[in-house]
Design an enzyme around this catalytic site. Structure first.
Site, short mmCIF file in Angstrom:
data_model
loop_
_atom_site.label_atom_id
_atom_site.label_comp_id
_atom_site.label_asym_id
_atom_site.label_seq_id
_atom_site.Cartn_x
_atom_site.Cartn_y
_atom_site.Cartn_z
N LYS A 22 0.75 -1.30 -0.17
CA LYS A 22 -0.02 -0.06 0.14
C LYS A 22 0.98 1.38 0.17
CE LYS A 22 -1.23 2.27 3.48
NZ LYS A 22 -2.02 3.15 4.70
N ARG A 92 -3.94 10.52 4.91
CA ARG A 92 -2.84 11.51 4.97
C ARG A 92 -2.25 11.53 3.63
NH1 ARG A 92 -1.03 14.50 8.82
NH2 ARG A 92 1.04 15.50 8.28
N CYS A 116 -4.50 8.12 10.19
CA CYS A 116 -4.36 7.61 11.55
C CYS A 116 -4.03 8.95 12.40
CB CYS A 116 -3.42 6.79 11.62
SG CYS A 116 -3.79 5.23 10.69
N ILE A 328 9.94 7.45 16.52
CA ILE A 328 9.25 8.08 15.31
C ILE A 328 7.95 8.97 15.43
CG2 ILE A 328 8.49 7.68 12.97
CD1 ILE A 328 11.55 6.83 13.47
#
Length: 422
Positions: A22, A92, A116, A328
């Site tokens: 994806k 996003r 998300c 991250i």
């Protein structure tokens, strides 16, 4: 909304085939905006985010035909530079159209994207890159407006090796004649796959010995034919599902080296790991005990942040305690309270999660709050005694193709339903 009901525990057995990535397919689909020529993309997974991207491309002027994993994108009308909020809010990655549209039209207007809800995920690195090309940025009714009279090649040093910024800047640079150098660029396999796709369109892109991406921009790009790379995060998810359930699973049609760090961790934890051409075989520890091995998320080739949540489940059923450090994204432990509901022993201290293995997880009613956290709950449910009901599985559908069918083929007792339709 759909939900999963999963009956555990189960030891997964058998073979599973991995879909196209994806995270590679999305930017390559956006890259079709760089040309009016026909683009053919194979091994495109049938996912919610992919379908949203098809709609975005159609709004922007493309015609999209999708059948059996192959997407054919052609010109339908002149490009449109303004995106509707109703589509952008869903994903996003929609911001990745900024680079191609800026390069083609010298103007774009994009609402700040959705996806998300994982901490602060700013687009400032993208915008700083566009400014280096000569673009100006402003806001209009909550939208980001990016425009330029002329774009010029530049040397761009990213303050962080952002995958999204690397992708956006690289696509834009491919249509700016001259040499653009991107330093501190992301090294993820999805970036490399985009480079391969852009090269089929005639782009001239290379990576030098220092890891810098060198783009020799062209005035125009041509048609594209490309096959999407295997999804390393789906691969890692099934690796961890096999491990956490102490199963015996062969993962096929994958790229083993894209999960080197994870596989080394599993070896250290006592698992049998056998790697062949395009396949990985995971077997349970010979002594039946999982040694806890902590992790710290890092940019590729470090441990993937997208596998942090599934890996936490493995530590929940390990023999002993260990730590996870998430370096991250902020707020990426939203799955932890749901795992605690299932009997896990987890303590969160800022960016660190301290996990103590328990003898057994128990089925419970839980809720997916994001894509990878949702996948972690599926793995936990497979390990847990009794029935687990997972609500809001639409998060999971954003990133996993036919996930319940794939797990069912490995012996899982998993059912999807929608209680509001019953």
């Amino acid at each position: 909304m759909d939900r999963f009901t999963i009956k555990g525990p189960v030891k997964l057995q058998g073979e599973v085939e991995i879909s196209g990535s994806k995270n590679a397919a999305l930017p390559i689909l956006m890259a079709t905006l760089l040309t009016d020529e026909k683009c053919v993309l194979n091994r495109v997974p049938n996912l919610r985010d992919i379908r949203t991207t098809f709609k975005l491309l159609e709004v922007l002027g493309k015609k999209v035909e999708y059948n059996n994993g192959t997407a054919v994108i052609t010109k339908n009308k002149e490009l449109n530079s303004i995106l509707p909020y109703e589509l952008v809010k869903q994903m996003r990655a929609s911001f990745w159209v900024a680079g191609p549209l800026l390069a083609r039209l010298k103007h774009t207007q994009i609402p700040l994207p959705g996806g998300c809800a994982i901490g602060v995920r700013p687009v400032d690195i993208h915008l700083q890159g566009f400014k280096k090309f000569g673009a100006a940025e402003s806001t209009k009714k909550g939208d980001v407006v990016i425009s330029a009279d002329e774009l010029k090649p530049a040397k761009i040093v990213l303050r962080f090796p952002s995958v999204g910024a690397t992708i956006n800047i690289m696509m834009c640079a491919s249509l700016i004649p001259g040499k653009t150098i991107i330093e501190n660029a992301a090294k993820e396999p999805e970036v490399e796959d985009l480079i391969c796709a852009l090269k089929t369109m005639g782009a001239q892109i290379s990576i030098d010995s220092k890891g810098r991406i060198i783009v020799e921009g062209k005035k125009t790009l041509g048609s594209m034919t490309h096959t999407v790379v295997a999804d390393r995060i789906e691969t890692g998810t099934f690796i961890l599902a096999a491990a956490a359930t102490k199963g015996d699973v062969v993962i096929k049609n994958c790229v083993p080296e894209h999960n080197d760090i994870l596989l080394e961790n599993l070896k250290d934890a006592g698992f049998g790991v056998s790697v062949g051409q395009g396949r990985i075989h995971i077997t349970a520890p010979s002594n039946g005990k999982i040694k806890p091995v902590g992790i710290r998320t890092m940019p590729y080739p470090g441990f993937a942040t997208d596998l942090q949540a599934p890996y936490m489940v493995l530590l929940c059923v390990a023999d002993g305690g260990s730590d996870i450090t998430e370096d991250i994204f902020e707020n990426r432990y939203m799955h932890a309270p749901e795992l605690v509901r299932m009997g896990a022993d987890i303590t969160i201290e800022k960016t660190m999660a301290k996990v103590k293995g328990v003898k057994e997880l128990s089925g419970a009613n839980v809720m997916a709050s994001d894509l990878r956290g949702g996948a972690a709950l599926v793995i936990a449910a497979l390990c847990a005694a009794g029935d687990t009901v997972i609500d809001r599985v639409y998060h999971i559908d954003r990133g996993y193709e036919n996930i319940e069918a794939k797990f069912a083929a490995l012996g899982a007792k998993i059912v999807r339903d929608n209680p509001l339709k019953d």
